[in-house]
Write a protein that holds these residues in place. Structure first.
Motif, PDB file in Angstrom:
ATOM      1  N   LYS A  93       0.830  -1.202   0.000  1.00  0.00           N
ATOM      2  CA  LYS A  93       0.000   0.000   0.000  1.00  0.00           C
ATOM      3  C   LYS A  93       0.868   1.256   0.000  1.00  0.00           C
ATOM      4  O   LYS A  93       0.584   2.213  -0.722  1.00  0.00           O
ATOM      5  CB  LYS A  93      -0.929   0.003   1.214  1.00  0.00           C
ATOM      6  N   ARG A  94       1.909   1.251   0.836  1.00  0.00           N
ATOM      7  CA  ARG A  94       2.794   2.415   0.876  1.00  0.00           C
ATOM      8  C   ARG A  94       3.503   2.604  -0.458  1.00  0.00           C
ATOM      9  O   ARG A  94       3.671   3.729  -0.933  1.00  0.00           O
ATOM     10  CB  ARG A  94       3.804   2.272   2.004  1.00  0.00           C
ATOM     11  N   LEU A  95       3.926   1.503  -1.077  1.00  0.00           N
ATOM     12  CA  LEU A  95       4.589   1.583  -2.376  1.00  0.00           C
ATOM     13  C   LEU A  95       3.642   2.151  -3.424  1.00  0.00           C
ATOM     14  O   LEU A  95       4.038   2.990  -4.238  1.00  0.00           O
ATOM     15  CB  LEU A  95       5.100   0.201  -2.794  1.00  0.00           C
ATOM     16  N   ALA A  97       1.147   4.150  -2.862  1.00  0.00           N
ATOM     17  CA  ALA A  97       0.976   5.574  -2.564  1.00  0.00           C
ATOM     18  C   ALA A  97       2.158   6.382  -3.081  1.00  0.00           C
ATOM     19  O   ALA A  97       1.982   7.450  -3.683  1.00  0.00           O
ATOM     20  CB  ALA A  97       0.791   5.783  -1.070  1.00  0.00           C
ATOM     21  N   VAL A  98       3.364   5.881  -2.859  1.00  0.00           N
ATOM     22  CA  VAL A  98       4.559   6.577  -3.338  1.00  0.00           C
ATOM     23  C   VAL A  98       4.568   6.627  -4.860  1.00  0.00           C
ATOM     24  O   VAL A  98       4.875   7.657  -5.466  1.00  0.00           O
ATOM     25  CB  VAL A  98       5.841   5.904  -2.788  1.00  0.00           C
ATOM     26  N   ASN A  99       4.214   5.519  -5.501  1.00  0.00           N
ATOM     27  CA  ASN A  99       4.183   5.493  -6.963  1.00  0.00           C
ATOM     28  C   ASN A  99       3.154   6.471  -7.506  1.00  0.00           C
ATOM     29  O   ASN A  99       3.393   7.129  -8.522  1.00  0.00           O
ATOM     30  CB  ASN A  99       3.893   4.080  -7.471  1.00  0.00           C
ATOM     31  N   THR A 100       2.001   6.574  -6.843  1.00  0.00           N
ATOM     32  CA  THR A 100       0.971   7.519  -7.271  1.00  0.00           C
ATOM     33  C   THR A 100       1.490   8.945  -7.160  1.00  0.00           C
ATOM     34  O   THR A 100       1.308   9.758  -8.074  1.00  0.00           O
ATOM     35  CB  THR A 100      -0.302   7.343  -6.419  1.00  0.00           C
ATOM     36  N   GLN A 101       2.144   9.257  -6.043  1.00  0.00           N
ATOM     37  CA  GLN A 101       2.689  10.598  -5.859  1.00  0.00           C
ATOM     38  C   GLN A 101       3.774  10.885  -6.908  1.00  0.00           C
ATOM     39  O   GLN A 101       3.805  11.981  -7.477  1.00  0.00           O
ATOM     40  CB  GLN A 101       3.274  10.750  -4.447  1.00  0.00           C
TER      41      GLN A 101
END
Length: 180
Positions: A93-95, A97-101
């Motif tokens: 999930k964190r990955l 989120a980072v990829n989306t940002q």
């Protein structure tokens, strides 16, 4: 098609013509091309057949492995994997989120670069057509944005300004680029 009902035996033969219509008997080009390509086509067909057979063997091995794992799960207590799975899900999930940002940032930078490129093209066109234009390559205005919008201490702003050929005081980027 399952592995047990798939094609078995030898590879298909390439007897006959490869083209939809047979070449004319007196056509040396067609017979020469066929002579040239037949060995390559045969080798490719044989290798594809070998790959097909290995895929069948792989499918059978996977079926065997799945049945053994199912038997293992039914007869023994499996190790506790839930904490690891929860951690992996959290990291995933964190990955995401980072990829989306990062994707959003990349889009913004791309749009800014396009705007800067357009402004540079307009400035170059204006400089070539009218010598009394108020916008010059060394000006501190980029598409209506002042220097306050692009901080002079920012390496990213300096790089974008350098790419656009616009100078930002104190950044080392100047409008005197050669070849641009």
């Amino acid at each position: 098609m399952s592995a047990s009902t798939s094609l078995a035996g030898s590879p298909p033969s390439l007897s006959g013509n490869l083209s939809p219509s047979p070449p004319r008997a007196g056509d040396p080009l067609a017979s020469g091309l066929r002579t040239l390509f037949d060995p390559t086509i045969r080798q490719t067909t044989e290798k594809l057949w070998i790959v097909h057979q290995s895929q069948i063997a792989l499918a059978e091995e996977l079926e065997r492995l799945i049945s053994q794992l199912n038997h293992y799960l039914e007869t023994t207590d499996p190790p506790l994997l839930k904490p690891t799975i929860v951690k992996l899900a959290s990291v995933g999930k964190r990955l995401n989120a980072v990829n989306t940002q990062l994707h959003a940032i990349q889009g913004r930078v791309s749009r800014l670069f396009i705007q800067l490129s357009k402004q540079k093209a307009i400035n170059n066109h204006n400089n070539n057509t009218a010598s009394t234009n108020s916008t010059t390559p060394g000006s501190n205005t980029i598409m209506g944005l002042g220097v306050s919008s692009l901080t002079s201490g920012s390496p990213a702003a300096a790089a974008l300004a350098a790419a656009a050929g616009v100078g930002i005081p104190g950044s080392g980027a100047s409008g005197n680029r050669s070849g641009g």
